[in-house]
Design a protein around this motif. Sequence first.
Motif, PDB file in Angstrom:
ATOM      1  N   GLY A 316       1.787   7.209   2.037  1.00  0.00           N
ATOM      2  CA  GLY A 316       2.290   6.017   2.721  1.00  0.00           C
ATOM      3  C   GLY A 316       1.282   4.900   2.782  1.00  0.00           C
ATOM      4  N   THR A 317       1.674   3.843   3.485  1.00  0.00           N
ATOM      5  CA  THR A 317       0.794   2.676   3.639  1.00  0.00           C
ATOM      6  C   THR A 317      -0.483   3.040   4.372  1.00  0.00           C
ATOM      7  OG1 THR A 317       2.722   1.231   3.684  1.00  0.00           O
ATOM      8  CG2 THR A 317       0.658   0.332   4.532  1.00  0.00           C
ATOM      9  N   ALA A 318      -0.358   3.930   5.368  1.00  0.00           N
ATOM     10  CA  ALA A 318      -1.541   4.315   6.146  1.00  0.00           C
ATOM     11  C   ALA A 318      -2.598   4.949   5.248  1.00  0.00           C
ATOM     12  CB  ALA A 318      -1.146   5.276   7.261  1.00  0.00           C
ATOM     13  N   ALA A 319      -2.152   5.792   4.314  1.00  0.00           N
ATOM     14  CA  ALA A 319      -3.101   6.434   3.394  1.00  0.00           C
ATOM     15  C   ALA A 319      -3.803   5.399   2.529  1.00  0.00           C
ATOM     16  CB  ALA A 319      -2.373   7.454   2.524  1.00  0.00           C
ATOM     17  N   VAL A 320      -3.054   4.406   2.048  1.00  0.00           N
ATOM     18  CA  VAL A 320      -3.648   3.349   1.224  1.00  0.00           C
ATOM     19  C   VAL A 320      -4.694   2.578   2.016  1.00  0.00           C
ATOM     20  CG1 VAL A 320      -3.205   1.203  -0.010  1.00  0.00           C
ATOM     21  CG2 VAL A 320      -1.621   3.132  -0.251  1.00  0.00           C
ATOM     22  N   VAL A 321      -4.360   2.206   3.245  1.00  0.00           N
ATOM     23  CA  VAL A 321      -5.291   1.453   4.086  1.00  0.00           C
ATOM     24  C   VAL A 321      -6.565   2.261   4.331  1.00  0.00           C
ATOM     25  CG1 VAL A 321      -5.653   0.466   6.383  1.00  0.00           C
ATOM     26  CG2 VAL A 321      -3.495   0.070   5.177  1.00  0.00           C
ATOM     27  N   ILE A 322      -6.399   3.545   4.630  1.00  0.00           N
ATOM     28  CA  ILE A 322      -7.562   4.388   4.904  1.00  0.00           C
ATOM     29  C   ILE A 322      -8.454   4.513   3.670  1.00  0.00           C
ATOM     30  CG2 ILE A 322      -8.298   6.737   5.446  1.00  0.00           C
ATOM     31  CD1 ILE A 322      -5.817   6.953   7.246  1.00  0.00           C
ATOM     32  N   VAL A 323      -7.838   4.642   2.491  1.00  0.00           N
ATOM     33  CA  VAL A 323      -8.615   4.732   1.252  1.00  0.00           C
ATOM     34  C   VAL A 323      -9.434   3.455   1.040  1.00  0.00           C
ATOM     35  CG1 VAL A 323      -8.372   4.714  -1.258  1.00  0.00           C
ATOM     36  CG2 VAL A 323      -7.187   6.446   0.082  1.00  0.00           C
ATOM     37  N   LEU A 324      -8.837   2.310   1.319  1.00  0.00           N
ATOM     38  CA  LEU A 324      -9.563   1.044   1.185  1.00  0.00           C
ATOM     39  C   LEU A 324     -10.706   0.957   2.195  1.00  0.00           C
ATOM     40  CD1 LEU A 324      -6.587  -1.455   0.684  1.00  0.00           C
ATOM     41  CD2 LEU A 324      -8.027  -0.418  -1.070  1.00  0.00           C
ATOM     42  N   VAL A 325     -10.437   1.382   3.436  1.00  0.00           N
ATOM     43  CA  VAL A 325     -11.471   1.335   4.474  1.00  0.00           C
ATOM     44  C   VAL A 325     -12.596   2.315   4.145  1.00  0.00           C
ATOM     45  CG1 VAL A 325     -11.950   1.741   6.927  1.00  0.00           C
ATOM     46  CG2 VAL A 325      -9.875   0.539   6.248  1.00  0.00           C
ATOM     47  N   PHE A 326     -12.233   3.462   3.574  1.00  0.00           N
ATOM     48  CA  PHE A 326     -13.253   4.418   3.135  1.00  0.00           C
ATOM     49  C   PHE A 326     -14.279   3.734   2.241  1.00  0.00           C
ATOM     50  CE2 PHE A 326     -14.654   6.859  -0.577  1.00  0.00           C
ATOM     51  CZ  PHE A 326     -15.414   7.850   0.012  1.00  0.00           C
ATOM     52  N   HIS A 327     -13.797   2.984   1.265  1.00  0.00           N
ATOM     53  CA  HIS A 327     -14.731   2.367   0.327  1.00  0.00           C
ATOM     54  C   HIS A 327     -15.505   1.213   0.956  1.00  0.00           C
ATOM     55  CE1 HIS A 327     -15.657   3.705  -3.633  1.00  0.00           C
ATOM     56  NE2 HIS A 327     -14.428   4.093  -3.884  1.00  0.00           N
ATOM     57  N   ALA A 328     -14.943   0.591   1.975  1.00  0.00           N
ATOM     58  CA  ALA A 328     -15.702  -0.434   2.698  1.00  0.00           C
ATOM     59  C   ALA A 328     -16.889   0.201   3.416  1.00  0.00           C
ATOM     60  CB  ALA A 328     -14.798  -1.154   3.689  1.00  0.00           C
ATOM     61  N   PHE A 329     -16.653   1.323   4.100  1.00  0.00           N
ATOM     62  CA  PHE A 329     -17.748   2.021   4.774  1.00  0.00           C
ATOM     63  C   PHE A 329     -18.749   2.577   3.761  1.00  0.00           C
ATOM     64  CE2 PHE A 329     -15.182   1.889   8.588  1.00  0.00           C
ATOM     65  CZ  PHE A 329     -16.121   1.926   9.607  1.00  0.00           C
ATOM     66  N   PHE A 330     -18.227   3.101   2.663  1.00  0.00           N
ATOM     67  CA  PHE A 330     -19.132   3.641   1.657  1.00  0.00           C
ATOM     68  C   PHE A 330     -20.040   2.545   1.101  1.00  0.00           C
ATOM     69  CE2 PHE A 330     -20.461   5.138  -2.499  1.00  0.00           C
ATOM     70  CZ  PHE A 330     -20.874   6.433  -2.207  1.00  0.00           C
ATOM     71  N   GLY A 331     -19.473   1.367   0.855  1.00  0.00           N
ATOM     72  CA  GLY A 331     -20.270   0.246   0.365  1.00  0.00           C
ATOM     73  C   GLY A 331     -21.339  -0.175   1.357  1.00  0.00           C
ATOM     74  N   LEU A 332     -21.000  -0.164   2.655  1.00  0.00           N
ATOM     75  CA  LEU A 332     -21.998  -0.483   3.680  1.00  0.00           C
ATOM     76  C   LEU A 332     -23.154   0.507   3.622  1.00  0.00           C
ATOM     77  CD1 LEU A 332     -22.996  -1.989   6.191  1.00  0.00           C
ATOM     78  CD2 LEU A 332     -21.492  -0.526   7.566  1.00  0.00           C
ATOM     79  N   GLY A 333     -22.839   1.785   3.460  1.00  0.00           N
ATOM     80  CA  GLY A 333     -23.902   2.778   3.335  1.00  0.00           C
ATOM     81  C   GLY A 333     -24.764   2.537   2.107  1.00  0.00           C
ATOM     82  N   GLU A 334     -24.149   2.128   1.007  1.00  0.00           N
ATOM     83  CA  GLU A 334     -24.911   1.841  -0.205  1.00  0.00           C
ATOM     84  C   GLU A 334     -25.920   0.714   0.008  1.00  0.00           C
ATOM     85  OE1 GLU A 334     -22.655   2.172  -4.164  1.00  0.00           O
ATOM     86  OE2 GLU A 334     -21.080   1.782  -2.697  1.00  0.00           O
TER      87      GLU A 334
END
Length: 427
Positions: A316-334
Amino acid sequence: MTSSPRSGALGFWSELPRDGRWLLSTVVVQFFGRGLTLPFTIIYLHEVRGFSLGLSGTLMGLIAVVGLLVTGPAGALVDRYGARRIMLTGLFFAVAGYAVLAFATVPAMAALGLALFGVQLGVGWPSVNALVATVVEGDLRQRYYGVNFALLNLGVGVGGVVGGLVVDVERPGTFVMAFLVNAATFIVPVFVLTGPLRHLHGRVDRPVDDGAADGYLAILRRPEVLWLSALGLLAAFVGYGQMEGGFPAFARLVAEVSTRAIGFAFVVNTVVIVALQFWVMNRVRGRRRTRALALMAVVWVVAWLLLGLAGLVPGGTAAVVIVLVFHAFFGLGETLMQSALPALTNEMAPAHLRGRYNAIGSGAFQGGTIAGPVVAGLLLERGWAGGFIGVMVAGCLGIVAVAFALGRRVTPVVDGVERVPVESTQA
């Protein structure tokens, strides 16, 4: 320097010596070419050249394997002959590798092209980081590595977007053109290194009163080097080692999001890195680098737990949003990692051994990137999605523990909280 991205960028640029500006000037162009082909190489091998998917994946693995094999010798050659010569050698291998790959119609030819590029991968990290360390020092060096990472991601991101618009499996010539353009982008730093920077050699003579052994075994006997290597291996295992394996597989098979959503997630990652690198860089300036790496791991814990939530609301949409947010947090860690890890390595290394120290760091990192997809594949293939997330979180917590252990074993100068004395190095 203020925290404003614009004033921060201008302030950083004004502080850079001329040689540092030349070195930084080619990053976007070089990695634009990398982004142009990176997401599409396996598609090219499988759908354009007709190799089986299994064979295509095996051929792709040659890059990392060859890179790992040549990293150790490359570090020793950097210390003996100078970083600039070895860096140039790697660039020539990259040009040859992508030129061969562009016309690879049989597996053996593709293997040759990918192996040639693997040589560049293996020599690139030790030579580039060592050369940078002879040109910029102390706090400015730490900021340089952070900015370099942001520009690298900008180049890869733009290249990926352009590649997605240009390459077409129905028109094989578009892939040939993309690989040839990628080869050409490696020629740009060749011109800089043989022109404006031809006076650099990136070698520092061993101090005459230094009787310590300088081989790899002697270096690895130092506890702080082992802790740093463990940190790099773990960071690659739970980080970059999952970006082309674990994350896409989890997102598709467990969270059930589209390939388009996965592509957008990588765009989010690039945007976050480019937008936040200066801000993060300024925030960690003058603070313990080991603490910045521990914070990176905490941010990644949040990212992996979020991705785990996407598996609870699949499709669903929630899964898509979470996947996008995952990569935002991952990028911050990078951004935290790149503001601390290369500087920590090169501050720890004696000037005449930077090639070997960077090679050890590169080898540990490549080991993590090789092991990461293997573990992810084994876990997800068996349907152990929760176990996969658990392993990633445990790996991140391991980074926190290792970072604190490392912090107790390095000097304040190495950890970035005391100004380093001006080095008497030979460029």
